[in-house]
Design a protein around this motif. Structure first.
Motif, mmCIF file in Angstrom:
data_model
loop_
_atom_site.group_PDB
_atom_site.id
_atom_site.type_symbol
_atom_site.label_atom_id
_atom_site.label_comp_id
_atom_site.label_asym_id
_atom_site.label_seq_id
_atom_site.Cartn_x
_atom_site.Cartn_y
_atom_site.Cartn_z
ATOM 1 N N HIS A 31 0.829 -1.207 0.000
ATOM 2 C CA HIS A 31 0.000 0.000 0.000
ATOM 3 C C HIS A 31 0.869 1.267 0.000
ATOM 4 C CE1 HIS A 31 0.874 -1.318 4.074
ATOM 5 N NE2 HIS A 31 0.933 -0.057 4.388
ATOM 6 N N CYS A 32 2.007 1.207 -0.663
ATOM 7 C CA CYS A 32 2.969 2.305 -0.614
ATOM 8 C C CYS A 32 2.982 3.114 -1.898
ATOM 9 C CB CYS A 32 4.369 1.759 -0.354
ATOM 10 S SG CYS A 32 4.470 0.912 1.224
ATOM 11 N N GLU A 33 3.421 4.353 -1.757
ATOM 12 C CA GLU A 33 3.557 5.264 -2.879
ATOM 13 C C GLU A 33 5.049 5.509 -3.107
ATOM 14 O OE1 GLU A 33 1.600 8.617 -1.267
ATOM 15 O OE2 GLU A 33 -0.327 7.619 -1.192
ATOM 16 N N VAL A 34 5.586 4.974 -4.175
ATOM 17 C CA VAL A 34 7.008 5.124 -4.452
ATOM 18 C C VAL A 34 7.267 6.544 -4.938
ATOM 19 C CG1 VAL A 34 8.944 4.308 -5.830
ATOM 20 C CG2 VAL A 34 7.256 2.689 -4.990
ATOM 21 N N VAL A 35 8.268 7.176 -4.370
ATOM 22 C CA VAL A 35 8.600 8.551 -4.731
ATOM 23 C C VAL A 35 9.400 8.591 -6.031
ATOM 24 C CG1 VAL A 35 9.813 10.617 -3.978
ATOM 25 C CG2 VAL A 35 8.518 9.267 -2.341
ATOM 26 N N TYR A 71 -10.063 14.027 4.721
ATOM 27 C CA TYR A 71 -9.737 12.962 5.667
ATOM 28 C C TYR A 71 -8.255 13.039 5.979
ATOM 29 C CZ TYR A 71 -7.797 10.224 1.769
ATOM 30 O OH TYR A 71 -7.053 9.783 0.704
ATOM 31 N N LYS A 72 -7.835 12.317 6.997
ATOM 32 C CA LYS A 72 -6.409 12.241 7.309
ATOM 33 C C LYS A 72 -6.015 10.778 7.469
ATOM 34 C CE LYS A 72 -6.664 12.925 12.315
ATOM 35 N NZ LYS A 72 -6.170 13.702 13.442
ATOM 36 N N VAL A 73 -4.760 10.495 7.141
ATOM 37 C CA VAL A 73 -4.209 9.145 7.254
ATOM 38 C C VAL A 73 -2.825 9.215 7.873
ATOM 39 C CG1 VAL A 73 -5.464 8.063 5.357
ATOM 40 C CG2 VAL A 73 -3.344 9.237 4.897
ATOM 41 N N LYS A 74 -2.458 8.151 8.555
ATOM 42 C CA LYS A 74 -1.106 8.057 9.110
ATOM 43 C C LYS A 74 -0.194 7.520 8.017
ATOM 44 C CE LYS A 74 -0.256 6.963 13.387
ATOM 45 N NZ LYS A 74 -0.053 6.232 14.659
ATOM 46 N N VAL A 75 0.920 8.202 7.796
ATOM 47 C CA VAL A 75 1.854 7.855 6.732
ATOM 48 C C VAL A 75 3.249 7.651 7.333
ATOM 49 C CG1 VAL A 75 2.922 8.659 4.605
ATOM 50 C CG2 VAL A 75 0.538 9.192 5.049
ATOM 51 N N ILE A 76 3.909 6.582 6.916
ATOM 52 C CA ILE A 76 5.283 6.314 7.341
ATOM 53 C C ILE A 76 6.184 6.479 6.123
ATOM 54 C CG2 ILE A 76 6.891 4.637 8.327
ATOM 55 C CD1 ILE A 76 4.449 3.261 9.598
ATOM 56 N N CYS A 92 4.280 5.019 2.973
ATOM 57 C CA CYS A 92 3.289 3.964 3.132
ATOM 58 C C CYS A 92 2.162 4.465 4.024
ATOM 59 C CB CYS A 92 3.899 2.731 3.780
ATOM 60 S SG CYS A 92 5.068 1.897 2.734
ATOM 61 N N VAL A 93 0.940 4.275 3.567
ATOM 62 C CA VAL A 93 -0.225 4.604 4.373
ATOM 63 C C VAL A 93 -0.489 3.430 5.304
ATOM 64 C CG1 VAL A 93 -2.694 5.083 4.316
ATOM 65 C CG2 VAL A 93 -1.199 6.049 2.566
ATOM 66 N N VAL A 94 -0.627 3.709 6.594
ATOM 67 C CA VAL A 94 -0.907 2.662 7.554
ATOM 68 C C VAL A 94 -2.345 2.193 7.357
ATOM 69 C CG1 VAL A 94 -1.101 2.103 10.004
ATOM 70 C CG2 VAL A 94 0.737 3.605 9.191
ATOM 71 N N ALA A 95 -2.515 0.929 7.092
ATOM 72 C CA ALA A 95 -3.846 0.370 6.807
ATOM 73 C C ALA A 95 -4.774 0.592 8.011
ATOM 74 C CB ALA A 95 -3.734 -1.112 6.502
ATOM 75 N N GLY A 96 -5.976 1.070 7.722
ATOM 76 C CA GLY A 96 -6.966 1.275 8.767
ATOM 77 C C GLY A 96 -6.815 2.571 9.542
#
Length: 103
Positions: A31-35, A71-76, A92-96
């Motif tokens: 579930h990651c976004e490659v830069v 909305y907001k999401v936790k991202v690592i 990576c967006v933390v699932a859930g």
């Protein structure tokens, strides 16, 4: 005799580590976004992957009619380094972790 046994055991443990690490990362980072779009050359190995920071990002869903739902999401953010000296960074967006924000 002892050295060949130790080498065989080490090679087996190393092979097991790479197989389980690659399998775990494939699922963990799905579930990651490659830069960037770095593809390592043949023979180049990944040295390490380390988390850099964890933060909340504000985003929005685009709805019909031009409306936006915030909305907001936790991202690592992770960084990895390869044997050829290249560093790669992705998020990576933390699932859930998605939280809808009120208007």
């Amino acid at each position: 005799m002892k050295h060949s046994y130790a080498r065989s055991l080490f090679a087996l443990a190393l092979a097991f580590f790479f197989v389980t690490a690659n399998t775990a990362q494939a699922g963990r980072f799905s579930h990651c976004e490659v830069v960037d779009d770095y593809k390592p050359a043949k023979g180049v190995l990944k040295l390490w992957t380390v988390p850099i920071k964890t933060e909340w990002e504000h985003r929005h869903h685009c709805l019909p009619g031009g409306r936006k739902l915030p909305y907001k999401v936790k991202v690592i953010t992770y960084r990895e380094r390869y044997t050829d000296g290249v560093q790669r960074t992705w998020k990576c967006v933390v699932a859930g972790s998605e939280v809808t924000l009120g208007k």
